[in-house]
Design an enzyme around this catalytic site. Structure first.
Site, PDB file in Angstrom:
ATOM      1  N   GLU A 170       3.305  -4.836  -1.016  1.00  9.15           N
ATOM      2  CA  GLU A 170       4.667  -4.529  -0.534  1.00  9.15           C
ATOM      3  C   GLU A 170       5.744  -5.379  -1.198  1.00  9.15           C
ATOM      4  OE1 GLU A 170       4.449  -4.708   3.762  1.00  9.15           O
ATOM      5  OE2 GLU A 170       2.663  -3.447   3.794  1.00  9.15           O
ATOM      6  N   ASN A 216      -0.594  -2.830  -3.778  1.00  7.97           N
ATOM      7  CA  ASN A 216      -0.687  -2.017  -2.561  1.00  7.97           C
ATOM      8  C   ASN A 216       0.696  -1.861  -1.920  1.00  7.97           C
ATOM      9  OD1 ASN A 216      -2.413  -0.762  -0.530  1.00  7.97           O
ATOM     10  ND2 ASN A 216      -1.990  -2.520   0.794  1.00  7.97           N
ATOM     11  N   HIS A 258       0.800   5.202   5.653  1.00  5.68           N
ATOM     12  CA  HIS A 258       1.267   5.139   7.046  1.00  5.68           C
ATOM     13  C   HIS A 258       2.267   6.278   7.246  1.00  5.68           C
ATOM     14  CE1 HIS A 258      -0.687   1.373   8.009  1.00  5.68           C
ATOM     15  NE2 HIS A 258      -0.156   0.800   6.937  1.00  5.68           N
ATOM     16  N   GLU A 289      -4.528   2.387   3.935  1.00  6.68           N
ATOM     17  CA  GLU A 289      -4.192   2.039   5.333  1.00  6.68           C
ATOM     18  C   GLU A 289      -3.763   3.281   6.112  1.00  6.68           C
ATOM     19  OE1 GLU A 289      -1.317  -1.168   5.564  1.00  6.68           O
ATOM     20  OE2 GLU A 289      -2.215  -2.260   3.892  1.00  6.68           O
ATOM     21  N   ASP A 291      -2.844   6.013   8.603  1.00  2.00           N
ATOM     22  CA  ASP A 291      -2.745   6.419  10.005  1.00  2.00           C
ATOM     23  C   ASP A 291      -1.532   7.320  10.128  1.00  2.00           C
ATOM     24  OD1 ASP A 291      -0.708   4.459   9.978  1.00  2.00           O
ATOM     25  OD2 ASP A 291      -1.745   3.109  11.361  1.00  2.00           O
TER      26      ASP A 291
HETATM   27  O1  9MR Z   1      -2.357  -4.257  11.389  1.00  3.55           O
HETATM   28  C1  9MR Z   1      -1.748  -5.501  11.128  1.00  3.55           C
HETATM   29  C2  9MR Z   1      -1.197  -6.090  12.422  1.00  3.55           C
HETATM   30  O2  9MR Z   1      -2.271  -6.437  13.283  1.00  3.55           O
HETATM   31  C3  9MR Z   1      -0.340  -7.292  12.121  1.00  3.55           C
HETATM   32  O3  9MR Z   1       0.271  -7.754  13.320  1.00  3.55           O
HETATM   33  C4  9MR Z   1       0.726  -6.910  11.102  1.00  3.55           C
HETATM   34  C5  9MR Z   1       1.637  -8.089  10.769  1.00  3.55           C
HETATM   35  O4  9MR Z   1       2.626  -7.743   9.866  1.00  3.55           O
HETATM   36  O5  9MR Z   1       0.089  -6.448   9.915  1.00  3.55           O
HETATM   37  C6  9MR Z   1      -0.623  -5.283  10.127  1.00  3.55           C
HETATM   38  O6  9MR Z   1      -1.186  -4.796   8.923  1.00  3.55           O
HETATM   39  C7  9MR Z   1      -0.260  -4.457   7.886  1.00  3.55           C
HETATM   40  C8  9MR Z   1      -0.980  -4.648   6.559  1.00  3.55           C
HETATM   41  O7  9MR Z   1      -1.500  -5.950   6.475  1.00  3.55           O
HETATM   42  C9  9MR Z   1      -0.051  -4.375   5.393  1.00  3.55           C
HETATM   43  N1  9MR Z   1       0.567  -3.078   5.498  1.00  3.55           N
HETATM   44  C10 9MR Z   1       1.177  -2.754   6.775  1.00  3.55           C
HETATM   45  C11 9MR Z   1       0.173  -2.989   7.909  1.00  3.55           C
HETATM   46  C12 9MR Z   1       0.749  -2.542   9.240  1.00  3.55           C
HETATM   47  O8  9MR Z   1       1.859  -3.317   9.560  1.00  3.55           O
END
Ligand code: 9MR
Length: 397
Positions: A170, A216, A258, A289, A291
């Site tokens: 990101e 990613n 997402h 990722e 969903d």
């Molecule tokens: O699913 C993850 C969540 O449990 C955390 O609180 C969050 C913190 O920013 O990160 C989430 O995972 C992220 C992933 O690492 C990177 N892409 C976006 C995902 C969803 O926010």
């Protein structure tokens, strides 16, 4: 004469059924693909269907279904949180390896491939690092060295155990950020400039010559205007092209996937076209990722089927669009869902105004939803000539 004709046909029919049934069925149990896991069905195409794993859920003895599905249904796993910097090094110089080690061990026991997530990201950084930079006690030069050391240490520890690493996550802004012209955003770009991206890939490669190294990001499922000033997919494409041209060892681009049913989203051919364009750069692709969330209106929360059904169906359709596109492009190596059940999804905790949820492929009681069945049927009904085995790139030096 008539009798003989029929018996020939009959013999051929019996022989055909016997052939069809030899592999992988047994005489007493004919092959029924609908009973196979997503892992098994994906691997028929060389495609790894994976999930993010939440270690708290995995270790919750009162929730055995989570562990059962995490270990049986998926061919690859990603740590949802325990490989992030704040989790690995909460105190400067003191590593907390136990949860990540346990995760990697879990994957090994279940013969699952591991997507390492994540080496460089602006979120979930340890407080000592961000506050040290903010108060000036960590200089820019020291920060660069800390990043090099972090990448080297983590990649080294899991060397040989990680199939794909999300090296940089990101790094690119969104059209709703300020300024709206897309740019390199966040902690690392602000403090080190965008050159940290090439550095990160080189450091990761130096530590592990065999892992596939990925960039990613989200909202890069399909191309838009084609102008990198407002089309994030184009921006990431241009970035990848330029990294490759500089000889930076980037092997893949991960598209997070997402999605939300309230948005326009994409059709299969748009997503296929994007994956093909990335493949044209010589990089692998993956959905990392996936969903597909929905707004939880009052009607949805009250259990109103007229409001719930269209959401579940739209969610299933979007999961399927990404899967079909992935199947269609041989360099799309894996399809990972970001949590598999609604009781362990990041969505409700993140989107609360309006509340959102229903984002995964199993409901809160681990009952498979339409989305699960659609993914399964996409895998079952795919094959030559349009769906062929995966081709993985050799890790770039
Ligand atoms: O699913 C993850 C969540 O449990 C955390 O609180 C969050 C913190 O920013 O990160 C989430 O995972 C992220 C992933 O690492 C990177 N892409 C976006 C995902 C969803 O926010």
């Amino acid at each position: 004469m008539k009798l003989r004709q029929w018996s020939t046909v009959g013999l051929v029919a019996v022989a055909t059924v016997a052939t069809l049934n030899t592999v992988p069925a047994t005489a007493s149990r004919p092959y029924d693909p609908t009973t196979q896991s997503l892992a098994t069905l994906g691997l028929r195409h060389g495609l790894h269907v994976g999930t993010a794993v939440n270690m708290d859920a995995l270790n919750d003895a009162s929730d055995p279904q989570y562990r059962r599905l995490a270990s049986s249904e998926f061919a690859s796993v990603t740590a949802e949180n325990v490989m992030k910097w704040e989790s690995l090094e909460p105190t400067r110089g003191t590593y907390n390896w136990a949860p990540a080690d346990q995760f990697v061990e879990f994957a090994k026991r279940n013969r699952q491939s591991v997507r390492g997530h994540v080496l460089v990201w602006h979120n979930q950084l340890p407080a000592w690092l961000t506050s040290g930079v903010a108060d000036g006690s960590i200089s820019k030069q020291e920060l660069r060295e800390l990043l090099r050391k972090h990448i080297t240490t983590v990649v080294n520890r899991y060397k040989g155990k990680i199939w794909q690493w999300d090296v940089v996550n990101e790094a690119v802004s969104d059209p709703w950020d300020t300024p709206s012209t897309l740019h390199y955003k966040g902690f690392w770009a602000q403090n080190l400039g965008p050159g940290y991206i090439a550095d990160a890939f080189r450091w990761a490669r130096a530590a592990d010559p065999k892992a596939l190294l990925f960039y990613n990001d989200y909202n890069i499922e399909a191309f838009g205007s084609g102008n990198p000033a407002d089309d994030k997919t184009q921006f990431v494409y241009d970035m990848t092209k330029s990294l490759r041209a500089q000889g930076v060892p980037i092997d893949g681009v991960g598209s997070q996937g997402h999605l939300g049913t309230q948005y326009g989203n994409f059709d299969t051919l748009q997503v296929t076209a994007a994956l093909k364009k990335f493949a044209g750069l010589g990089v692998a692709t993956a959905f990392t990722e996936v969903d597909v969330r929905s707004q939880l209106t009052e009607g949805v929360q009250a259990g109103n089927a007229e409001e719930i059904n269209p959401r579940l169906q739209a969610s299933a359709a979007n999961f399927s669009v990404l899967m079909k596109a992935c199947l269609a492009v041989r360099s799309c190596l894996s399809y990972t869902v970001w949590g598999f059940s609604d009781n362990h999804s990041w969505v409700p905790g993140w989107f609360d105004d309006p509340p959102e949820g229903l984002a995964t492929i199993y409901d809160e009681n681990y009952q498979p939803k339409r989305a699960y069945q659609e993914l399964k049927s996409d895998l079952i009904f795919a094959g030559p000539p349009y769906v062929l085995p995966r081709i993985a790139p050799r890790p770039r030096r």
